[in-house]
Design a protein around this motif. Structure first.
Motif, PDB file in Angstrom:
ATOM      1  N   ASN A 146       0.810  -1.218   0.000  1.00 44.83           N
ATOM      2  CA  ASN A 146       0.000   0.000   0.000  1.00 44.83           C
ATOM      3  C   ASN A 146       0.838   1.260   0.000  1.00 44.83           C
ATOM      4  OD1 ASN A 146      -2.219   1.757   0.233  1.00 44.83           O
ATOM      5  ND2 ASN A 146      -2.098   1.701   2.467  1.00 44.83           N
ATOM      6  N   GLU A 203      -7.687   6.432   3.419  1.00 44.88           N
ATOM      7  CA  GLU A 203      -7.354   5.225   4.175  1.00 44.88           C
ATOM      8  C   GLU A 203      -6.795   5.577   5.549  1.00 44.88           C
ATOM      9  OE1 GLU A 203      -5.308   0.896   3.376  1.00 44.88           O
ATOM     10  OE2 GLU A 203      -4.610   2.629   2.232  1.00 44.88           O
ATOM     11  N   ARG A 209     -10.926  -0.259  -0.799  1.00 43.84           N
ATOM     12  CA  ARG A 209      -9.508   0.035  -0.992  1.00 43.84           C
ATOM     13  C   ARG A 209      -8.714  -1.249  -1.254  1.00 43.84           C
ATOM     14  NH1 ARG A 209      -5.739   2.108  -3.530  1.00 43.84           N
ATOM     15  NH2 ARG A 209      -3.756   2.402  -2.435  1.00 43.84           N
TER      16      ARG A 209
END
Length: 420
Positions: free
Chosen positions: A289, A306, A405
């Protein structure tokens, strides 16, 4: 590690020498500004047998020279930092007003922050003049009242978070927070509390459980103004009322010890951190990520969202843990669970299995003449349908329900693998 974070329950408290329950009560003054108030508080605490005073970052007015100096711009801002003021000597007026309790002032704990001051406390009550979201409010008398016939039963202490100050002194340190004379407690300081306490006056009633205020007469109820008016108590007076109620409730009793104690505020924070960390390692492709977010400008907004989601989940975990007392033996199980999840996550193979399922799904799409997922516009109607189909395929193949996500990261990984 000798604390509750170990997997084994903590057995402590020497039962051979009973301890006064009042010794398990501490009063925490957050940023006090009046030296007379600080001295008067020491005096009244001494009268009611409460000797654990803790002072957090006093304002310059409460300190001896030269630490009482303020900026020459007309404001009350101190010329000294919080860390310097936190341990600076108090003004002579404080010792004078303390009278025979000057020793209590000299032995007072000094701290830079409120969370440091209550780190060893199993329960925290915060004085407040108005209802607060997510913080139950009761009168100081109700907070000290022991309703159970067996007040020394730890299970009773766990069952009622409202009338608990008395019962929790059987378990460990209990703190009552008092705010600055002018501004009260900050939101950060209130967030440390398990319960809020008020002192009912002629002009202000404590809200009931529904948040409404009972009107005893048809005459308009006076409202609390915060700084002026008939319901504004001096800080030392408010401390005196609280000290009296605590002494009335537990002044002549002792504790004999329990096989399990309640965890402290510091341990509660650590447990929330470790549970949140365990939650995060279960994210799909979480290890990639940060790389994706920093290398692709288009992901900046996703990364920000996020981060906000991570913070929201951390607050949610903390709110659950703050909802009531937690015994050390129970906390140990959660510590063990969080650490085990982190340890085994490296060997789970979940990411590889999900990528394999996603590739199989994408291959089927291409075989049917459809575009690969990496080339589909996710925000389009066609893209949203493809994403839902991918989430369903992964859930059926791996038993994992992916977040939005996580699904984006899987699609990004598919795109990279198709170009290699």
């Amino acid at each position: 590690d000798d604390d509750v974070a170990s997997a084994e329950p903590v057995e402590e408290n020497d039962t051979s020498q009973p301890v006064s329950r009042l010794s398990n009560v501490c009063f925490v003054l957050c940023r006090p500004q009046g030296p007379a108030n600080v001295g008067g508080i020491a005096r009244v605490m001494n009268n009611f047998g409460i000797t654990d005073l803790r002072i957090v970052a006093p304002e310059p007015q409460a300190l001896a020279p030269p630490f009482d100096a303020t900026m020459d711009d007309g404001s009350d801002r101190s010329m000294y930092s919080v860390s310097e003021r936190s341990y600076a000597p108090l003004a002579d007026e404080a010792r004078i007003m303390a009278v025979h309790a000057s020793g209590l002032l000299e032995n007072a704990g000094r701290f830079e922050t409120a969370d440091a001051a209550v780190a060893d406390c199993v329960f925290v009550a915060a004085t407040t003049a108005r209802p607060r979201e997510n913080l139950p409010i009761v009168s100081i008398r109700d907070a000290c009242r022991v309703e159970s016939s067996d007040a020394n039963d730890a299970s009773d202490a766990s069952s009622d978070a409202v009338s608990s100050i008395s019962a929790f002194t059987n378990e460990g340190k209990v703190a009552i927070l008092f705010g600055n004379e002018a501004t009260g407690l900050t939101n950060e300081e209130l967030a440390l509390a398990n319960v809020g306490v008020m002192i009912p006056t002629a002009g202000f009633d404590v809200p009931d459980a529904s948040g409404s205020k009972e009107k005893k007469t048809k005459k308009k109820t006076k409202r609390y103004t915060g700084g002026v008016g008939p319901t504004s108590l001096n800080l030392s007076h408010a401390v005196g009322v609280c000290a009296y109620e605590v002494h009335q409730a537990i002044g002549d009793t002792t504790v004999s010890g329990f096989s399990s104690r309640l965890i402290t505020a510091e341990e509660r924070v650590r447990l929330a951190d470790e549970l949140h960390a365990a939650r995060r390692v279960t994210d799909v492709l979480s290890s990639t990520n940060e790389t994706n977010a920093t290398n692709e400008t288009s992901n900046d907004e996703s990364s920000r969202l996020e981060s906000l989601e991570h913070a929201r989940e951390r607050r949610a975990i903390a709110n659950v843990l703050n909802a009531g007392p937690i015994a050390s033996r129970d906390a140990a199980a959660f510590f063990s669970l969080a650490r085990r999840v982190v340890d085994v996550s490296r060997f789970s193979g979940t990411d590889a299995a999900i990528l394999q399922a996603a590739k199989a799904f994408d291959s089927e799409r291409v075989a049917k003449g459809q575009e690969p997922l990496a080339k589909v516009l996710i925000d389009s109607d066609k893209g949203r349908g493809a994403v839902k189909a991918l989430i369903k395929a992964v859930r059926e193949a791996c038993g994992v329900s992916m977040t939005t996500r996580e699904t984006e990261r899987v699609i990004e990984a598919l795109g990279k693998s198709n170009t290699e």
